[in-house]
Design an enzyme around this catalytic site. Sequence first.
Site, PDB file in Angstrom:
ATOM      1  N   ASP A 146       0.816  -1.210   0.000  1.00  0.00           N
ATOM      2  CA  ASP A 146       0.000   0.000   0.000  1.00  0.00           C
ATOM      3  C   ASP A 146       0.852   1.264   0.000  1.00  0.00           C
ATOM      4  O   ASP A 146       0.349   2.349  -0.312  1.00  0.00           O
ATOM      5  CB  ASP A 146      -0.917   0.028   1.226  1.00  0.00           C
ATOM      6  CG  ASP A 146      -2.057  -0.967   1.127  1.00  0.00           C
ATOM      7  OD1 ASP A 146      -2.387  -1.382  -0.003  1.00  0.00           O
ATOM      8  OD2 ASP A 146      -2.616  -1.342   2.171  1.00  0.00           O
ATOM      9  N   GLU A 179      13.582   2.461   4.382  1.00  0.00           N
ATOM     10  CA  GLU A 179      12.753   2.399   5.583  1.00  0.00           C
ATOM     11  C   GLU A 179      12.107   3.744   5.869  1.00  0.00           C
ATOM     12  O   GLU A 179      11.346   3.877   6.823  1.00  0.00           O
ATOM     13  CB  GLU A 179      13.591   1.943   6.776  1.00  0.00           C
ATOM     14  CG  GLU A 179      14.178   0.557   6.615  1.00  0.00           C
ATOM     15  CD  GLU A 179      14.962   0.114   7.833  1.00  0.00           C
ATOM     16  OE1 GLU A 179      14.345  -0.449   8.753  1.00  0.00           O
ATOM     17  OE2 GLU A 179      16.194   0.336   7.852  1.00  0.00           O
ATOM     18  N   ARG A 270      26.118  16.640  10.728  1.00  0.00           N
ATOM     19  CA  ARG A 270      25.766  16.306  12.100  1.00  0.00           C
ATOM     20  C   ARG A 270      25.514  17.584  12.890  1.00  0.00           C
ATOM     21  O   ARG A 270      25.930  18.676  12.484  1.00  0.00           O
ATOM     22  CB  ARG A 270      26.891  15.513  12.765  1.00  0.00           C
ATOM     23  CG  ARG A 270      28.165  16.332  12.994  1.00  0.00           C
ATOM     24  CD  ARG A 270      29.299  15.491  13.518  1.00  0.00           C
ATOM     25  NE  ARG A 270      30.475  16.331  13.830  1.00  0.00           N
ATOM     26  CZ  ARG A 270      31.675  15.850  14.118  1.00  0.00           C
ATOM     27  NH1 ARG A 270      31.880  14.545  14.145  1.00  0.00           N
ATOM     28  NH2 ARG A 270      32.675  16.674  14.403  1.00  0.00           N
ATOM     29  N   ARG A 271      24.825  17.432  14.013  1.00  0.00           N
ATOM     30  CA  ARG A 271      24.636  18.558  14.923  1.00  0.00           C
ATOM     31  C   ARG A 271      25.589  18.394  16.094  1.00  0.00           C
ATOM     32  O   ARG A 271      25.610  17.345  16.748  1.00  0.00           O
ATOM     33  CB  ARG A 271      23.192  18.618  15.433  1.00  0.00           C
ATOM     34  CG  ARG A 271      22.893  19.885  16.241  1.00  0.00           C
ATOM     35  CD  ARG A 271      21.430  19.966  16.636  1.00  0.00           C
ATOM     36  NE  ARG A 271      20.549  20.066  15.485  1.00  0.00           N
ATOM     37  CZ  ARG A 271      20.297  21.201  14.830  1.00  0.00           C
ATOM     38  NH1 ARG A 271      20.896  22.326  15.207  1.00  0.00           N
ATOM     39  NH2 ARG A 271      19.464  21.218  13.816  1.00  0.00           N
TER      40      ARG A 271
END
Length: 299
Positions: A146, A179, A270-271
């Site tokens: 779906d 994903e 990145r933080r």
Amino acid sequence: MSIKRIGHRYSDASTGKTLDVWFPRSNTQIARSCLALKVGLIKSDFVEIEINSVDDDPVSAEDAYLRLHLLSECAVQPNKINLDGVFGLLSNVAWTTAGPVMPNDVETLRGLIADENHHLNVTSIDKFPRMTDYVIPEGVRIGNADRVRLGAHLASGTTVMHEGFVNFNAGTLGNSMVEGRISASVVVGPDSDIGGGASIMGTLSGGGKQVISIGKRNLLGANAGLGISLGDDCIVEAGLYLTAGTKVKTPVGDVVSARELSGQSGLLFRRNSISGAVEAVVTDSSTWGGLNSSLHSND
């Protein structure tokens, strides 16, 4: 590139509106049947459609369906075929387990098939059906059909997990783990991983016109977001939403908008856990380990 195919069409019996067209890969006349057809709510026939050039605008629902089939068959890549105006050509359809019908006919359909041994389910109400009802891609696994629309391009070696989503005119070019969400117009290169809950900006809503691509061997971390293109061998840290306007400290210490780094390779976004600033540092994509090759041998 001229293409001519034979398709089986369902149309609404009262208005004549095209509901869908299925184009078999064999390009032969293969009929379908369903309960909505049996009780006379819809009609069916064969139609031959020719596209003289994939650069031309689609001119009908039948033309649009053939273009979506070509994408899902991996005969053409996303953004390499003209889909301008496709929404206006397609009808909004109730996709049911008894066949496609106009949304306001679902109650009538329930009554007409009451004597049949069938429990009617409406899987969606949309202009685009799920891909697997029309095209079965080769060498691909899909956890929840779906969540993959007709017109998605899934290359062999792609695994779409249960929470993964792939829109039409978007998809993968090689072994990939999906994903997260691949929005319309987005293309993901081979050996890349779109982590759980991650999202890539498309071009359908919000005024976005920038077509985003992800190169080879990239990792988009879980719950990350991406509004720029990535070259090869890049990593976006889990939870980091990187828009085109995000201010990023570059490897040489400058602070620029992320759009200025769009398409570059070998960067980890990145933080900084102390300062909170978003940084881009030079990285080697092998640090995330790459895809598990055994998961993408989908024979």
